[in-house]
Design a protein around this motif. Sequence first.
Motif, PDB file in Angstrom:
ATOM      1  N   ASN A 164       0.851  -1.181   0.000  1.00 54.32           N
ATOM      2  CA  ASN A 164       0.000   0.000   0.000  1.00 54.32           C
ATOM      3  C   ASN A 164       0.895   1.241   0.000  1.00 54.32           C
ATOM      4  O   ASN A 164       1.788   1.364   0.836  1.00 54.32           O
ATOM      5  CB  ASN A 164      -0.881   0.014   1.249  1.00 54.32           C
ATOM      6  CG  ASN A 164      -1.662  -1.278   1.433  1.00 54.32           C
ATOM      7  OD1 ASN A 164      -2.748  -1.429   0.900  1.00 54.32           O
ATOM      8  ND2 ASN A 164      -1.097  -2.228   2.176  1.00 54.32           N
ATOM      9  N   HIS A 166      -2.540   0.508  -4.546  1.00 53.46           N
ATOM     10  CA  HIS A 166      -2.221  -0.795  -3.959  1.00 53.46           C
ATOM     11  C   HIS A 166      -1.628  -1.692  -5.028  1.00 53.46           C
ATOM     12  O   HIS A 166      -2.109  -1.697  -6.171  1.00 53.46           O
ATOM     13  CB  HIS A 166      -3.473  -1.489  -3.405  1.00 53.46           C
ATOM     14  CG  HIS A 166      -4.402  -0.589  -2.652  1.00 53.46           C
ATOM     15  ND1 HIS A 166      -5.602  -0.157  -3.182  1.00 53.46           N
ATOM     16  CD2 HIS A 166      -4.307  -0.038  -1.426  1.00 53.46           C
ATOM     17  CE1 HIS A 166      -6.213   0.620  -2.317  1.00 53.46           C
ATOM     18  NE2 HIS A 166      -5.447   0.718  -1.238  1.00 53.46           N
ATOM     19  N   ARG A 180      -6.393  -4.657   1.456  1.00 50.34           N
ATOM     20  CA  ARG A 180      -5.754  -3.388   1.109  1.00 50.34           C
ATOM     21  C   ARG A 180      -6.183  -2.300   2.084  1.00 50.34           C
ATOM     22  O   ARG A 180      -7.279  -2.341   2.626  1.00 50.34           O
ATOM     23  CB  ARG A 180      -6.151  -2.960  -0.307  1.00 50.34           C
ATOM     24  CG  ARG A 180      -5.854  -3.973  -1.377  1.00 50.34           C
ATOM     25  CD  ARG A 180      -6.430  -3.545  -2.729  1.00 50.34           C
ATOM     26  NE  ARG A 180      -7.870  -3.747  -2.821  1.00 50.34           N
ATOM     27  CZ  ARG A 180      -8.722  -2.858  -3.322  1.00 50.34           C
ATOM     28  NH1 ARG A 180      -8.281  -1.679  -3.753  1.00 50.34           N
ATOM     29  NH2 ARG A 180     -10.011  -3.127  -3.396  1.00 50.34           N
TER      30      ARG A 180
END
Length: 216
Positions: free
Chosen positions: A88, A136, A129
């Motif tokens: 991320n 991401h 995520r």
Amino acid sequence: MFYDTRIGDHGLPHNPFKACVVPRPIGWITSVNEAGQVNLAPYSFFNGVAGDPPVVMFAPGGRKADGPPDGSKDSLANVERMKEFVCNVVTWDLREAMNQTSAPAPAGVDEAAVVGLEMLPSTLVKPPRVKASPIHMECRYLQTVDLPSDDPSARNAVVFGQVIGIHIDESVLSDGLVDMAKLKPIARLGYMDYTRVDEVFAMSRPSWPISQDAAD
């Protein structure tokens, strides 16, 4: 000044090595264990290392006291067992949450839940995520390279993963390009210092032979 890193006698208040390799992007890695428990941890030894196919790496060095016998951190143990992870992208707005997830939590603790981060399901992998992150990268584990370790009780590992899916929030796009002014990514410097991308400039790659005008 010069110092031999094998001896470590630099004579400075803190080891300057990490301040010499800057800025370093932050890989905010999501992984899960066999029970489906989520782990979220940031790593500043992170980068893209190939483009075709896209491959990223992160280095979960150091020792986790309550982890496996080899001292592996949760991210490393999870990724090697489950063969998947998500990176991320950390932005300016997420700096405090990212920093909080760097705390040495006990194994099995969901750092995202502790700091109040909402998660989203991934498309191709099991780890979720971070919803607030605008980019991401879903990754499939490729391999781990174990490097020499100054701590015989801990692994010094580099994990490689193939990026098999990328999510990009349209709010950070301008004319089809990722706009750094909108994204506002942050990066790690030395010591406890970070930086934010505030200025961007472009340079075209030169043709060969290089003209003297271009060299000047």
